[in-house]
Design an enzyme around this catalytic site. Structure first.
Site, PDB file in Angstrom:
ATOM      1  N   ASN A  10      94.382  11.065  23.045  1.00 49.97           N
ATOM      2  CA  ASN A  10      93.922  12.443  23.399  1.00 49.97           C
ATOM      3  C   ASN A  10      93.009  13.018  22.264  1.00 49.97           C
ATOM      4  O   ASN A  10      92.807  14.227  22.391  1.00 49.97           O
ATOM      5  CB  ASN A  10      95.225  13.168  23.941  1.00 49.97           C
ATOM      6  N   CYS A  11      92.934  12.477  21.026  1.00 47.00           N
ATOM      7  CA  CYS A  11      92.235  13.161  19.913  1.00 47.00           C
ATOM      8  C   CYS A  11      90.783  12.564  19.868  1.00 47.00           C
ATOM      9  O   CYS A  11      90.724  11.312  19.834  1.00 47.00           O
ATOM     10  CB  CYS A  11      93.050  12.900  18.651  1.00 47.00           C
ATOM     11  N   GLY A  12      89.885  13.222  19.892  1.00 48.93           N
ATOM     12  CA  GLY A  12      88.717  12.839  19.887  1.00 48.93           C
ATOM     13  C   GLY A  12      88.168  12.121  18.512  1.00 48.93           C
ATOM     14  O   GLY A  12      87.355  11.158  18.411  1.00 48.93           O
TER      15      GLY A  12
END
Length: 135
Positions: A10-12
């Site tokens: 979920n983390c770019g």
């Protein structure tokens, strides 16, 4: 050793770091650390390899950080590590481990130094191009 990334999909920054690794020909072991957190001993070992303190690895913008009062300077390193183990969301990411060392890869371009054959440049999800500084 096979490269390893402690990843949050979920983390770019984590997604970009993993993509840089793959674009560079690496097939790392991907550990989604929110589902499979490191043991306390392994987290201590990672901190030593990265040469950073628990406070430097702490993801302080998470609400649980404030709830636990971890920003207080009186909170010990051991207490921060215990909180990270109990609440893995407090571990900043991505952490990459290769034969060349270990690092918190924020920003994602920090991963270049850990790769055997890094690409010369990479276009991140947001369109920004990051370059491998070979100097």
């Amino acid at each position: 050793m096979n490269p390893l990334i402690f990843h949050n999909p979920n983390c770019g920054t984590s997604r970009n770091t993993l993509a840089i690794m793959k674009a560079s020909g690496e097939e790392p072991e991907v550990v989604e650390y929110l589902n499979t957190p490191p043991t306390r001993d392994y987290l201590v070992e990672l901190l030593a390899k990265m040469k950073i303190s628990p406070r430097e690895l702490l993801r302080s913008k998470e609400p649980i950080n404030n709830e636990l009062g971890l920003d207080n300077s009186n909170v010990s390193d051991d207490d921060i590590i215990d909180a990270m183990i109990a609440h893995p969301i407090l571990i900043n990411r991505p952490i990459v481990v290769t034969d060349k060392g270990a690092a918190l890869c924020r920003p994602s371009g920090r991963v270049f130094a850990l790769l055997e054959n890094p690409v010369s440049s990479f276009t991140k999800e947001d369109g920004e191009v990051v370059y491998h500084d070979k100097g």
